[in-house]
Structures are given as C-alpha cells and as structure tokens.
Design an enzyme around this catalytic site. Structure first.
Site, short mmCIF file in Angstrom:
data_model
loop_
_atom_site.label_atom_id
_atom_site.label_comp_id
_atom_site.label_asym_id
_atom_site.label_seq_id
_atom_site.Cartn_x
_atom_site.Cartn_y
_atom_site.Cartn_z
N CYS A 169 8.71 59.25 -39.12
CA CYS A 169 9.68 59.38 -40.21
C CYS A 169 10.91 58.47 -40.02
O CYS A 169 10.76 57.26 -40.14
CB CYS A 169 10.06 60.85 -40.41
SG CYS A 169 10.62 61.16 -42.08
N HIS A 185 5.58 64.27 -39.82
CA HIS A 185 6.06 64.80 -38.54
C HIS A 185 4.94 65.49 -37.75
O HIS A 185 4.86 66.72 -37.75
CB HIS A 185 7.18 65.81 -38.80
CG HIS A 185 8.45 65.20 -39.27
ND1 HIS A 185 9.42 64.74 -38.41
CD2 HIS A 185 8.89 64.93 -40.52
CE1 HIS A 185 10.41 64.23 -39.10
NE2 HIS A 185 10.12 64.33 -40.39
N GLU A 195 4.82 66.08 -34.76
CA GLU A 195 5.42 66.93 -33.72
C GLU A 195 5.74 68.33 -34.23
O GLU A 195 6.01 69.23 -33.44
CB GLU A 195 6.67 66.25 -33.15
CG GLU A 195 7.90 66.23 -34.05
CD GLU A 195 7.85 65.17 -35.16
OE1 GLU A 195 6.80 64.50 -35.32
OE2 GLU A 195 8.85 65.03 -35.88
N1 GLN Z 1 15.24 60.55 -44.97
C1 GLN Z 1 15.48 60.22 -43.59
C2 GLN Z 1 15.99 58.79 -43.44
O1 GLN Z 1 15.99 58.09 -44.40
C3 GLN Z 1 14.22 60.38 -42.77
C4 GLN Z 1 13.77 61.81 -42.80
C5 GLN Z 1 13.06 62.30 -41.57
O2 GLN Z 1 13.07 61.68 -40.51
N2 GLN Z 1 12.49 63.47 -41.69
O3 GLN Z 1 16.39 58.41 -42.39
#
Ligand code: GLN
Length: 195
Positions: free
Chosen positions: A79, A174, A176
C-alpha cells in the site's frame, strides 16, 4: 538472508513484524539509514505515504532503501510502501524511489470502494496456487504504466494489485492484515524459514 528490517517511521509496521514472526522470520523495526542498510531484506509498510516522505526527509533513509534494493536483497512493499517504491506518483504528482517501474495513483478507488475486503481469484497460479486470496484494501493506490519487467501476480477487476519486479514484491493491499501467508512467503522466498 536472516534479519528483515521493517521500516518503522509510520504506519502498520507492527502488523508486518507480527506476521513475519508467525512465519519464523526475524523481523526488526528500522528507523535510521544505518539500520536500513544493515537489514538483509526490507518491508515498506502501509500507512500514509506523505507522512513517510516527510519523516525520511534529510535522514538518508530513502537512499538507504534504494541501496538495499539495488544490491538485490528482497523488498516487500504494501500500500503506502508501494507508493514510496514506485517510479512516479500521482495525487499529487512527484517522483518515488524508482524501485518499481510503475505509476502509483493514490486513493484511486473513490469514496464508495476505498476500503474493502476482496477475495482475489485472478491469480498467477505458478506463484500463488489456485486458492482465492483474501485481500484487505485500505485507501489503496492503483498501479499504471507498468514497465516490461513487471510481472502481475494478482488482479482485482482486471487491474494489477500484486506485482513483482526482480527482488521487489508489491501489494496495493495489506497481506499483513490477513491470515494467509502466501504473499509474504513469495516476497521472502529466499529466507531459510520459508524455503
Ligand atoms: N492512502 C495512503 C497513501 O496514499 C495509503 C493507504 C495505506 O497504506 N493503507 O499513502
């Protein structure tokens, strides 16, 4: 590979460390450039990428992450970590670390869909097997402009959500936060505990 460093500036680094510990991988939080370089593998966790950039500014941590990746050690990005790792970022536009030949479009799912648990069935079976992969998406980015060496290992509605480029595995979701160890096992396949 023995010790995996989990970038612990911000975000869900504790969930990553716990998930790796369950797999028998020695994972430690890393915060300084020296700690990053001393790791045999790295996790770039989820969280808020803009905050992570701010916390890295002037510390040499970004350069250290690039060094670890370039020397061929495994890097597992999830992410916000994928946003850091990408070559380009949109929303707002800026350069990323350039570990992944892709553009990460931040918060690209829109309000209704921005967080969801999805059962992914469009999987690379050689890499992951056939069983559906439960994926937790939290304000996830989308990946665009993939380079020719980027392998797509899983798709959501036809779009890439799990990719691999050399020693980097990047999930826009995610792993994890789910019980399924397949993605982390793929990222750290060279680790003695996972071979
Ligand atoms: N929206 C977050 C970003 O732009 C990322 C979200 C996440 O890591 N769950 O950094």
């Amino acid at each position: 590979m023995t010790v995996v460093g989990v970038l612990a500036l911000q975000g869900d680094f504790e969930a990553h460390a716990a998930a790796l510990a369950r797999l028998g991988v020695d994972a430690r939080p890393v915060r300084t450039a020296a700690e990053v370089r001393a790791s045999d593998g790295l996790v770039l966790p989820g969280g808020e990428s803009t905050t992570m950039w701010k916390l890295m500014e002037g510390t040499g941590v970004a350069e250290a992450i690039v060094d670890v990746a370039r020397r061929g050690d495994p890097v597992f990005a999830t992410c916000a970590g994928v946003i850091l790792a990408s070559r380009r970022i949109e929303g707002p536009s800026r350069d990323g670390l350039g570990l992944l030949a892709a553009t990460a479009v931040r918060n690209a799912y829109g309000r209704q869909l921005d967080s969801a648990v999805v059962s992914l069935t469009d999987l690379d079976r050689d890499a992951l097997g056939a069983a559906p992969l439960e994926a937790v998406f939290i304000r996830a980015p989308k990946l665009a402009d993939l380079g020719p060496n980027v392998e797509v290992l899983a798709r959501r509605d036809g779009e890439p959500v799990l990719v691999r480029e050399g020693n980097l595995v990047a999930a826009t979701f995610h792993p994890e936060l789910a019980a399924d160890p397949r993605v982390a096992a793929l990222a750290f396949a060279a680790h003695p505990a996972l071979r």
